[in-house]
Design a protein around this motif. Structure first.
Motif, mmCIF file in Angstrom:
data_model
loop_
_atom_site.group_PDB
_atom_site.id
_atom_site.type_symbol
_atom_site.label_atom_id
_atom_site.label_comp_id
_atom_site.label_asym_id
_atom_site.label_seq_id
_atom_site.Cartn_x
_atom_site.Cartn_y
_atom_site.Cartn_z
ATOM 1 N N ASP A 34 45.818 37.500 56.431
ATOM 2 C CA ASP A 34 44.812 38.419 56.997
ATOM 3 C C ASP A 34 44.626 39.642 56.254
ATOM 4 O OD1 ASP A 34 42.879 39.535 58.417
ATOM 5 O OD2 ASP A 34 44.152 40.177 60.259
ATOM 6 N N VAL A 35 44.288 39.756 55.048
ATOM 7 C CA VAL A 35 44.449 40.640 53.928
ATOM 8 C C VAL A 35 43.125 40.521 53.369
ATOM 9 C CG1 VAL A 35 45.438 41.656 51.861
ATOM 10 C CG2 VAL A 35 46.971 40.649 53.586
ATOM 11 N N ASP A 36 42.268 42.032 53.374
ATOM 12 C CA ASP A 36 40.918 42.093 52.622
ATOM 13 C C ASP A 36 41.536 42.318 51.013
ATOM 14 O OD1 ASP A 36 39.668 41.870 54.992
ATOM 15 O OD2 ASP A 36 39.545 44.215 55.208
ATOM 16 N N ILE A 37 40.821 41.522 50.142
ATOM 17 C CA ILE A 37 40.968 41.778 49.083
ATOM 18 C C ILE A 37 40.101 42.356 48.267
ATOM 19 C CG2 ILE A 37 40.947 40.504 46.551
ATOM 20 C CD1 ILE A 37 42.114 37.954 48.019
ATOM 21 N N ILE A 38 40.238 43.490 47.685
ATOM 22 C CA ILE A 38 39.172 44.658 47.166
ATOM 23 C C ILE A 38 39.325 44.820 45.669
ATOM 24 C CG2 ILE A 38 38.591 47.094 47.253
ATOM 25 C CD1 ILE A 38 39.735 47.070 50.312
ATOM 26 N N THR A 39 38.081 44.445 45.008
ATOM 27 C CA THR A 39 38.047 44.821 43.767
ATOM 28 C C THR A 39 37.543 45.948 43.003
ATOM 29 O OG1 THR A 39 35.950 43.605 43.497
ATOM 30 C CG2 THR A 39 38.057 42.196 43.140
ATOM 31 N N GLU A 40 36.711 46.516 44.138
ATOM 32 C CA GLU A 40 35.943 48.047 43.576
ATOM 33 C C GLU A 40 36.651 49.033 44.146
ATOM 34 O OE1 GLU A 40 34.492 50.791 42.125
ATOM 35 O OE2 GLU A 40 33.503 48.977 41.367
ATOM 36 N N ARG A 41 37.615 49.877 43.377
ATOM 37 C CA ARG A 41 38.389 50.882 44.022
ATOM 38 C C ARG A 41 37.816 52.328 43.432
ATOM 39 N NH1 ARG A 41 40.818 49.067 39.418
ATOM 40 N NH2 ARG A 41 42.029 50.167 37.958
ATOM 41 N N GLU A 42 37.068 52.347 42.491
ATOM 42 C CA GLU A 42 36.708 53.629 41.823
ATOM 43 C C GLU A 42 36.232 54.722 42.943
ATOM 44 O OE1 GLU A 42 33.896 53.113 38.610
ATOM 45 O OE2 GLU A 42 35.199 51.887 37.540
ATOM 46 N N SER A 43 35.435 54.121 44.008
ATOM 47 C CA SER A 43 34.814 54.964 45.034
ATOM 48 C C SER A 43 35.834 54.790 46.309
ATOM 49 C CB SER A 43 33.485 54.798 45.242
ATOM 50 O OG SER A 43 33.197 53.145 45.712
ATOM 51 N N ASP A 44 36.761 54.230 46.283
ATOM 52 C CA ASP A 44 37.467 53.816 47.489
ATOM 53 C C ASP A 44 38.486 55.056 47.604
ATOM 54 O OD1 ASP A 44 39.552 52.699 49.320
ATOM 55 O OD2 ASP A 44 38.543 50.909 49.152
ATOM 56 N N THR A 45 38.007 55.664 48.745
ATOM 57 C CA THR A 45 39.185 57.031 49.083
ATOM 58 C C THR A 45 40.575 56.756 49.488
ATOM 59 O OG1 THR A 45 38.018 57.192 51.271
ATOM 60 C CG2 THR A 45 37.087 58.364 49.559
ATOM 61 N N THR A 46 40.532 55.559 50.268
ATOM 62 C CA THR A 46 41.868 55.057 50.657
ATOM 63 C C THR A 46 42.902 54.499 49.540
ATOM 64 O OG1 THR A 46 40.807 53.971 52.769
ATOM 65 C CG2 THR A 46 43.029 53.303 51.988
ATOM 66 N N TYR A 47 42.280 54.057 48.461
ATOM 67 C CA TYR A 47 43.043 53.638 47.430
ATOM 68 C C TYR A 47 43.601 55.013 46.630
ATOM 69 C CZ TYR A 47 44.496 51.937 42.776
ATOM 70 O OH TYR A 47 45.082 51.924 41.571
ATOM 71 N N LYS A 48 42.460 55.934 46.351
ATOM 72 C CA LYS A 48 42.941 57.058 45.739
ATOM 73 C C LYS A 48 43.940 57.821 46.293
ATOM 74 C CE LYS A 48 38.336 57.279 43.372
ATOM 75 N NZ LYS A 48 37.261 58.338 42.790
#
Length: 409
Positions: free
Chosen positions: A27-41
């Protein structure tokens, strides 16, 4: 917040961890767009990919660490022993191959491919060195596999998974069929691992390239020769030179300032939900007398191989459009799968002539341009689909899933 796994779509490391998530049914979301992802940054300031963040806030980066943790998350003791090792010796041996694949082997494969794809300045000596290293590593695999079916243990493990993905990457143009013929044991192992369900998510129908990619240097050499033949123009004395009229920085600057707030639109597109919020705002402000819409298609889809390479091709095209970016906006997507994909998109430009915007990129003639009439429902829908990325692309009447894409902003 659900668990998240950030990857670069199509890269070997991204494919490994994404396929593991699917194979283990996590149960893991795979995310390919991180430029605008505040959680990632916020959580990964070093910009390391792949990167994992759990529901409990547990953070992890580095491919080997993420791979081992994902296997542990499956909570399947039998499977974990098989993939990660059932003894200290097995675990160490598997880790040895995993780290080798993720460092030396991946570095040489990426170096060769990036040089051939033009993602790095071409240097023949560097290319030869990288290919020689791949040959040396293939010899080590050949020696091991003369006596063993698998790399680290008596069964399929993470060692085989990691090494397979990197060799599959290298076989897409760093080396060709002649290279592979020299290593029959390596190829026997490669085909065995390629049939395993774990790698079928991203490698179904995979075909290695017959020959290495051609070096991207022929055109540059011809241009240099032509330039060397031309005699430098003689300068007239400064006093005799007629005063030159100041030229605008870009041809589209002659059109003057537009009433459409392009920068506001770009911010809204990046920060708001596309269909429910951003697109209605766009159509409310769009002025077809000042701007035009174009369907942009790559002409040579039959030459495309890995989807991540196709996406890199789009990225390079957008980079070379940098002098026109303040007069444009749009998105292009890669549809389909490895060895059967294409590139298409919708781009808005200032004015009604596409050449003025696109001809600043040396490779612009590799694309076809069809003007769209957004007063027609089908053309308007095409633009929305290209910018929302939430529906398959219809190609020759057949729906094709979008695998990746780039935004020109």
């Amino acid at each position: 917040m659900s668990s998240r796994l950030y990857i670069i779509e199509g890269s070997p490391r991204g494919q490994i961890v994404a396929d593991l998530v699917k194979y283990l049914k996590l149960d893991v979301d795979i995310i390919t767009e991180r430029e605008s992802d505040t959680t990632y940054k916020k959580n990964f300031p070093l910009n390391k990919i792949p990167a994992f963040i759990g529901k409990n806030g547990f953070k992890l980066s580095e491919t080997a660490a993420v791979v081992y943790y994902l296997v542990a998350l499956a909570n399947n003791e039998k499977l974990e022993k098989q993939l990660a090792g059932s003894s200290a010796e097995e675990r160490a041996k598997i880790l040895q191959w995993v780290t080798f694949a993720n460092s030396d082997l991946a570095s040489s494969a990426a170096s060769a491919l990036f040089l051939l794809l033009g993602l790095r300045p071409f240097n023949k000596k560097q290319l030869d060195t990288s290919v020689e290293e791949l040959e040396k590593y293939a010899q080590a695999f050949e020696k091991r596999l003369l006596e063993y079916t698998y790399l680290a243990t008596e069964s399929f493990s993470l060692a085989d998974v990691m090494c397979f993905f990197v060799w599959a990457f290298a076989f897409q143009g760093a080396v060709g069929a002649e290279f592979r013929k020299k290593f029959p044991q390596l190829m026997r192992w490669f085909n065995t691992i390629g049939a395993h369900p774990l790698v079928q998510f991203s490698h179904k129908g995979y075909k290695p390239s017959e020959k290495p990619l051609d070096p991207p240097q022929g055109k540059k050499k011809e241009q240099k020769k032509e330039q060397s033949k031309q005699e430098p123009a003689k300068k007239a004395p400064a006093a005799q030179q007629p005063p030159q009229e100041k030229k605008p920085k870009h041809e589209l600057e002659l059109l003057g300032k537009s009433s459409f707030p392009l920068e506001d639109w770009k911010r809204k597109y990046m920060n708001e939900d596309t269909r429910p919020t951003a697109l209605p705002w766009f159509w409310e402000h769009y002025n077809p007398e000042e701007w035009s819409m174009w369907k942009v298609e790559y002409k040579y889809n039959d030459e495309l191989t890995m989807t991540f390479m196709s996406n890199n091709l789009v990225g390079g095209f957008f980079t070379r459009l940098f002098t026109s970016v303040k007069y444009m906006f749009g998105a292009m997507v890669v549809y389909g799968e490895n060895n059967n994909n294409g590139i298409i998109g919708a781009i808005m430009i200032r004015g009604q002539d596409y050449k003025a915007a696109f001809q600043v990129a040396p490779d612009w003639e590799s694309y076809s341009f069809t003007k769209l009439d957004t007063s027609k429902p089908e053309d308007k829908a095409f633009v929305e689909d290209m910018w929302a990325w939430d529906k398959p692309v219809i190609v020759n009447g057949e729906p094709r899933e979008i695998s990746d894409g780039k935004v020109l902003k």
